[in-house]
Design an enzyme around this catalytic site. Sequence first.
Site, PDB file in Angstrom:
ATOM      1  N   GLY A  49       0.786  -1.224   0.000  1.00 50.00           N
ATOM      2  CA  GLY A  49       0.000   0.000   0.000  1.00 50.00           C
ATOM      3  C   GLY A  49       0.819   1.277   0.000  1.00 50.00           C
ATOM      4  N   HIS A  50       2.148   1.163  -0.023  1.00 55.28           N
ATOM      5  CA  HIS A  50       3.012   2.364   0.088  1.00 55.28           C
ATOM      6  C   HIS A  50       4.151   2.294  -0.909  1.00 55.28           C
ATOM      7  CE1 HIS A  50       5.616   5.406   2.073  1.00 55.28           C
ATOM      8  NE2 HIS A  50       4.481   5.876   2.493  1.00 55.28           N
ATOM      9  N   PHE A  51       4.063   2.619  -2.038  1.00 56.14           N
ATOM     10  CA  PHE A  51       2.899   2.923  -2.863  1.00 56.14           C
ATOM     11  C   PHE A  51       2.884   1.886  -3.962  1.00 56.14           C
ATOM     12  CE2 PHE A  51       4.499   6.939  -1.142  1.00 56.14           C
ATOM     13  CZ  PHE A  51       3.374   7.423  -0.507  1.00 56.14           C
TER      14      PHE A  51
END
Length: 142
Positions: A49-51
């Site tokens: 999720g990052h990124f």
Amino acid sequence: MNHLDINQIKEIIPHRHPFLLLDYIEDYVPGEYAVGYKCVSYREEFFAGHFPEEPVMPGVLTVEALAQAGAVAILSLEENKGKIAYFGGINKCKFKGKIIPGDKVRLETKIIRRKGPVGVGEAVASVDGKVVVSAELTFMVG
């Protein structure tokens, strides 16, 4: 030089997967400093999720990795064995570069002040000799 592998690190600090952010300690002197490494892989859970388009290790996790190196230095003192080092503060923190999959991050934390259970570490994370994060970390041993 005092080298520690992952199992020896786990004997000193309480962190475990997925929050243990040190792979090995290259050198340390109890109460003075620790130099460790984090070998960053695309398989790290935070990259989902990052990124997703451009995987970057979160800066706060780099600060945590620096704190863990400092914890190895302070908790390896005989009087601190079995204790936990808690964050007391983060000062003068600067993010100067990013950490991406494939990087080998050098994490060095020097203990610059100590009084009783409270102390301060000067911390620097670098990749290929380039500083990516620097901070002054305050800790409290409990």
